[in-house]
Design an enzyme around this catalytic site. Structure first.
Site, PDB file in Angstrom:
ATOM      1  N   HIS A 188      -4.573  12.891  -7.235  1.00  4.76           N
ATOM      2  CA  HIS A 188      -5.128  14.085  -7.871  1.00  4.76           C
ATOM      3  C   HIS A 188      -5.771  13.750  -9.223  1.00  4.76           C
ATOM      4  O   HIS A 188      -6.924  14.084  -9.488  1.00  4.76           O
ATOM      5  CB  HIS A 188      -4.006  15.117  -8.042  1.00  4.76           C
ATOM      6  CG  HIS A 188      -4.424  16.352  -8.752  1.00  4.76           C
ATOM      7  ND1 HIS A 188      -4.287  16.507 -10.114  1.00  4.76           N
ATOM      8  CD2 HIS A 188      -5.033  17.472  -8.312  1.00  4.76           C
ATOM      9  CE1 HIS A 188      -4.755  17.682 -10.460  1.00  4.76           C
ATOM     10  NE2 HIS A 188      -5.211  18.295  -9.385  1.00  4.76           N
ATOM     11  N   ARG A 294     -15.385  20.660  -2.853  1.00  6.38           N
ATOM     12  CA  ARG A 294     -13.990  20.878  -2.435  1.00  6.38           C
ATOM     13  C   ARG A 294     -13.597  22.277  -2.909  1.00  6.38           C
ATOM     14  O   ARG A 294     -13.309  22.478  -4.092  1.00  6.38           O
ATOM     15  CB  ARG A 294     -13.071  19.859  -3.093  1.00  6.38           C
ATOM     16  CG  ARG A 294     -13.198  18.430  -2.587  1.00  6.38           C
ATOM     17  CD  ARG A 294     -12.238  17.551  -3.363  1.00  6.38           C
ATOM     18  NE  ARG A 294     -12.031  16.252  -2.782  1.00  6.38           N
ATOM     19  CZ  ARG A 294     -12.601  15.121  -3.207  1.00  6.38           C
ATOM     20  NH1 ARG A 294     -13.446  15.140  -4.223  1.00  6.38           N
ATOM     21  NH2 ARG A 294     -12.315  13.971  -2.625  1.00  6.38           N
ATOM     22  N   ARG A 350     -17.090  22.493   1.814  1.00  8.01           N
ATOM     23  CA  ARG A 350     -15.969  22.219   2.705  1.00  8.01           C
ATOM     24  C   ARG A 350     -14.971  23.364   2.641  1.00  8.01           C
ATOM     25  O   ARG A 350     -14.598  23.805   1.548  1.00  8.01           O
ATOM     26  CB  ARG A 350     -15.286  20.918   2.291  1.00  8.01           C
ATOM     27  CG  ARG A 350     -14.136  20.604   3.221  1.00  8.01           C
ATOM     28  CD  ARG A 350     -13.433  19.346   2.844  1.00  8.01           C
ATOM     29  NE  ARG A 350     -12.611  19.528   1.665  1.00  8.01           N
ATOM     30  CZ  ARG A 350     -11.938  18.538   1.089  1.00  8.01           C
ATOM     31  NH1 ARG A 350     -12.029  17.314   1.564  1.00  8.01           N
ATOM     32  NH2 ARG A 350     -11.188  18.770   0.040  1.00  8.01           N
ATOM     33  N   GLU A 477     -12.306  12.189   9.252  1.00  8.80           N
ATOM     34  CA  GLU A 477     -11.362  11.576   8.314  1.00  8.80           C
ATOM     35  C   GLU A 477     -10.013  11.263   8.961  1.00  8.80           C
ATOM     36  O   GLU A 477      -9.048  10.941   8.278  1.00  8.80           O
ATOM     37  CB  GLU A 477     -11.191  12.447   7.065  1.00  8.80           C
ATOM     38  CG  GLU A 477     -10.867  13.894   7.332  1.00  8.80           C
ATOM     39  CD  GLU A 477     -10.818  14.736   6.052  1.00  8.80           C
ATOM     40  OE1 GLU A 477     -10.706  14.188   4.947  1.00  8.80           O
ATOM     41  OE2 GLU A 477     -10.859  15.966   6.177  1.00  8.80           O
ATOM     42  N   GLY A 498     -14.778  11.208   5.582  1.00  6.12           N
ATOM     43  CA  GLY A 498     -13.824  11.367   4.481  1.00  6.12           C
ATOM     44  C   GLY A 498     -12.977  10.110   4.445  1.00  6.12           C
ATOM     45  O   GLY A 498     -11.914  10.028   5.047  1.00  6.12           O
ATOM     46  N   THR A 499     -13.502   9.117   3.751  1.00  6.50           N
ATOM     47  CA  THR A 499     -12.851   7.805   3.832  1.00  6.50           C
ATOM     48  C   THR A 499     -11.566   7.720   3.007  1.00  6.50           C
ATOM     49  O   THR A 499     -10.833   6.749   3.131  1.00  6.50           O
ATOM     50  CB  THR A 499     -13.831   6.691   3.415  1.00  6.50           C
ATOM     51  OG1 THR A 499     -14.524   7.136   2.249  1.00  6.50           O
ATOM     52  CG2 THR A 499     -14.816   6.400   4.526  1.00  6.50           C
ATOM     53  N   ASN A 500     -11.299   8.728   2.191  1.00  9.97           N
ATOM     54  CA  ASN A 500      -9.999   8.724   1.498  1.00  9.97           C
ATOM     55  C   ASN A 500      -8.907   8.948   2.531  1.00  9.97           C
ATOM     56  O   ASN A 500      -7.943   8.176   2.635  1.00  9.97           O
ATOM     57  CB  ASN A 500      -9.925   9.834   0.444  1.00  9.97           C
ATOM     58  CG  ASN A 500     -11.025   9.719  -0.584  1.00  9.97           C
ATOM     59  OD1 ASN A 500     -11.533   8.646  -0.830  1.00  9.97           O
ATOM     60  ND2 ASN A 500     -11.401  10.846  -1.189  1.00  9.97           N
ATOM     61  N   ASP A 501      -9.056  10.015   3.309  1.00  8.91           N
ATOM     62  CA  ASP A 501      -8.053  10.282   4.337  1.00  8.91           C
ATOM     63  C   ASP A 501      -8.146   9.284   5.482  1.00  8.91           C
ATOM     64  O   ASP A 501      -7.131   8.911   6.064  1.00  8.91           O
ATOM     65  CB  ASP A 501      -8.194  11.719   4.862  1.00  8.91           C
ATOM     66  CG  ASP A 501      -7.436  12.692   3.976  1.00  8.91           C
ATOM     67  OD1 ASP A 501      -6.245  12.443   3.715  1.00  8.91           O
ATOM     68  OD2 ASP A 501      -8.035  13.682   3.524  1.00  8.91           O
ATOM     69  N   CYS A 563     -18.339  11.076   2.117  1.00  9.15           N
ATOM     70  CA  CYS A 563     -18.023  11.790   0.868  1.00  9.15           C
ATOM     71  C   CYS A 563     -16.692  11.343   0.285  1.00  9.15           C
ATOM     72  O   CYS A 563     -16.226  11.907  -0.696  1.00  9.15           O
ATOM     73  CB  CYS A 563     -18.051  13.299   1.088  1.00  9.15           C
ATOM     74  SG  CYS A 563     -16.835  13.867   2.279  1.00  9.15           S
TER      75      CYS A 563
END
Ligand code: PEP
Ligand code: MG
Length: 616
Positions: A188, A294, A350, A477, A498-501, A563
């Site tokens: 975060h 977001r 989103r 993602e 969504g390459t973070n997830d 993203c």
């Protein structure tokens, strides 16, 4: 032009050790050394022209005779790299193509933030992950409210927390920098600070934060509330006291280099921006659209978080609808502002994806405040909150799972989006809307959510007497989404990775907890890079390639972007180019990096093509 020092009657060590102070080289121009200086200048110019780059030269002279000892490519800061490249083009030593290829994209980061003077002696008390670049100095503060109160009095503060959550948002806004003990590059604190262009170090595992005692311990030292520290988000260092900072100046050289880069890239660049303010800044950094808004981040500020929490903890549909009715005008107004700022460039919105642990109220005070608004007793609300606590919130009731189980949430958001779009169009402006469904694993999830979005769009258009063009697409993602992209593409107008997830779920590695052991993995060579920073091309990248191929197999015109945070990391951007994506999206401050990396990818590809032609 020569720039440097010299020292008479000296050995090299005298200069390096700092035992004696050298003289500026310009002093050689006059008097007995003028001839040596002239010769040095002539040879230096010859070397620069030969190597077509600025040289770092060592020389000596004895009784009027000059000896050249060494020449090598000169080290440079990001600012200098830009200027050198552009000036070498002006001097016709290199071409604009070469200038674009010479500047390391990551170095552009230094252009927009103050940095710790590389020559300053500093005491490093701890090290963490360099989550958002720049350097900032301030008094250590361990509480968001206090950070805000002190900032209002004109004090500069650094907010230090074990980790942050949305209720720290006002403290992050007020602080010069954020420092957390836990969390990875997509935690975060990292994502929020980066979005604001605010200095941030996360996952400084050496520090033990005691927020109630107002202090932290690190490597045998104690830093107390009010003590001055420097946070260096470019290197991840936490420094005792006020380090000397230097301020970069961007100018015409930067503008010229970026114009060359923009002419050469194929990838479009978009920004991750959540508010009208961020959208305006994104345009200034060259965004050609918003790739990720977001929507849950729109509720961080002021008392908006209360309405959001009301919606999350609502025990039944009427309660949820009451809260949603409060959220609708806030969202609609923000969407209007964002559409206006983007002036006809595409805006990907989103639908809500609030991991519950980030949004549930924490502590007695927050519970009491929310209970009052909701007309419940604190005990009743606590029971509700307890019933929502998840063992693994990142894999829990988030993303489209929320809209699937509570369709009224999707309805409200679609209404806010299309009403805002109609209002802006009514003012004579162009709007391009892309509605994005998060955390889809199965095509049926997307299908059902898309149906709601399309139905509400029709309702709004009939009521408003006008229609606005829009697309409905999805984030890719989750590994299952990537592997079934052919099915998913039947329902999607676009994909955004969504390459973070996707990294989190491919590695089975929590974004929030990775800070505890990932640095060890990287330090000991188990992983080459932190996969939350640099895209794991062999694993996550393979899933992306599969999804692109399957998706385009179903729909050859499928628009595809990224993203996740990797959209602003040079090697990952180059990968996206080669994977055939249409755009990358990243936080506004990283747009210049993405633009330059995209141009380099295009030039590298051309180079390969030209070389192949030459050998055929
Ligand atoms: C992602 O997962 O890459 C993404 C962009 O979404 P978020 O970081 O909000 O989960
Ligand atoms: Mg995500």
């Amino acid at each position: 032009m020569l720039n440097g020092d010299f020292l008479l009657n000296a050995q090299g060590e005298d200069v390096v050790s700092g035992a004696r102070t050298p003289e500026p080289i310009a002093k050689m121009k006059r008097g007995a050394l003028a001839k040596v200086y002239g010769e040095l200048e002539r040879i230096a110019t010859k070397l620069e022209r030969h190597f077509k780059d600025v040289q770092d030269i060592e020389f000596t002279f004895e009784r009027g005779k000059l000896y050249m000892l060494q020449t090598r490519r000169a080290q440079r800061t990001g600012l200098a790299a830009v200027r050198i490249s552009v000036e070498l083009v002006d001097e016709r030593l290199i071409t604009p193509d070469e200038a674009v290829q010479r500047v390391p994209p990551q170095d552009l980061d230094q252009l927009f933030h103050p940095m710790v003077d590389p020559d300053a002696a500093v005491t490093v008390v701890a090290k963490g992950l360099p989550a958002s670049p720049g350097a900032a100095i301030g008094d250590a503060v361990f509480d968001a409210d206090e950070a805000e109160a002190l900032a209002k009095q004109g004090r500069k503060v650094i907010l230090i927390r074990p980790e942050t959550s949305p209720e720290d948002f006002h403290g992050i806004v007020a602080a010069q920098a954020v420092l957390t003990a836990r969390g990875g590059m997509t935690s975060h604190a990292a994502v929020v600070a980066r979005g604001m262009g605010k200095t941030c170090v996360v996952g400084a595992t050496d520090i033990e934060v005691d927020p109630h005692g107002g202090r932290f311990r690190a490597n045998g030292r104690v830093v107390k509330k009010g003590q001055l520290i420097t946070v260096d988000g470019t290197t991840g260092r936490v420094i005792l006291g006020a380090a000397k900072l230097v301020e970069p100046k961007i100018g015409a050289h930067y503008a010229k280099l970026m114009s060359w880069a923009d002419e050469r890239r194929r990838l479009r660049v978009r920004a991750n921006a959540d508010t009208p303010h961020d959208a305006i800044r994104a345009r200034e950094f060259g965004a050609e659209g918003i790739g990720l808004c977001r929507t849950e981040h729109m509720f961080f500020e002021g008392d908006r978080i209360t309405a959001m929490r009301e919606m999350i903890v609502a025990p039944d549909e009427p309660g949820r609808r009451r809260a949603l009715a409060k959220l609708l005008p806030m969202q609609r107004a923000d969407f209007e502002g964002i559409f206006e700022a983007m002036a006809g460039h595409p805006v990907t919105i989103r639908l809500l994806d609030p991991p519950l642990h980030e949004f549930l109220p924490h502590g007695r005070e927050e519970v009491a405040g929310l209970a009052k608004v909701m007309g419940l007793s604190a005990a009743a609300l606590e029971r509700l909150v307890d019933s929502l606590v998840e063992a693994n919130p990142m894999l829990g009731h988030r993303g489209c799972r929320l809209g699937i189980t509570y369709p009224e949430i999707t309805e409200m958001q679609a209404r806010a989006i299309f009403e805002a779009a109609c209002r802006v169009v009514a003012r004579g402006k162009k709007v391009v809307v892309e509605v994005m469904i998060p955390l889809v694993a199965h095509v049926e999830e997307l299908k059902r959510q898309a149906e709601i979005v399309r139905r509400v769009a029709q309702e709004v258009f009939s009521a408003e007497g006008r229609a606005v063009p829009y697309l409905v697409g999805t984030m890719i993602e989750l590994p299952r989404a990537a592997l079934t992209a052919d099915e998913i593409a039947k329902e999607a107008d676009f994909f955004s990775f969504g390459t973070n997830d996707l990294t989190q779920t491919t590695f089975g590695l929590s974004r929030d907890d990775a800070g505890r052991f990932l640095p060890f993995y990287v330090e000991h060579g188990i992983l080459h890079d932190d996969p939350f920073q640099v895209l794991d091309q062999e694993g996550v990248g393979k899933l992306i390639e599969i999804a692109v191929r399957l998706g385009r197999g179903t729909r050859s015109d499928l628009k595809i972007g990224i993203c996740g945070e990797h959209g602003g990391e040079p090697r990952s951007v180059k990968f996206c180019h080669h994977a055939g994506m249409n755009y990358v999206s990243c936080s506004p401050f990283r747009l210049p990096i993405a633009r330059l990396a995209a141009a380099q990818a295009a030039l590298e590809e051309q180079g390969v093509i030209n070389r192949t032609k030459a050998t055929v």
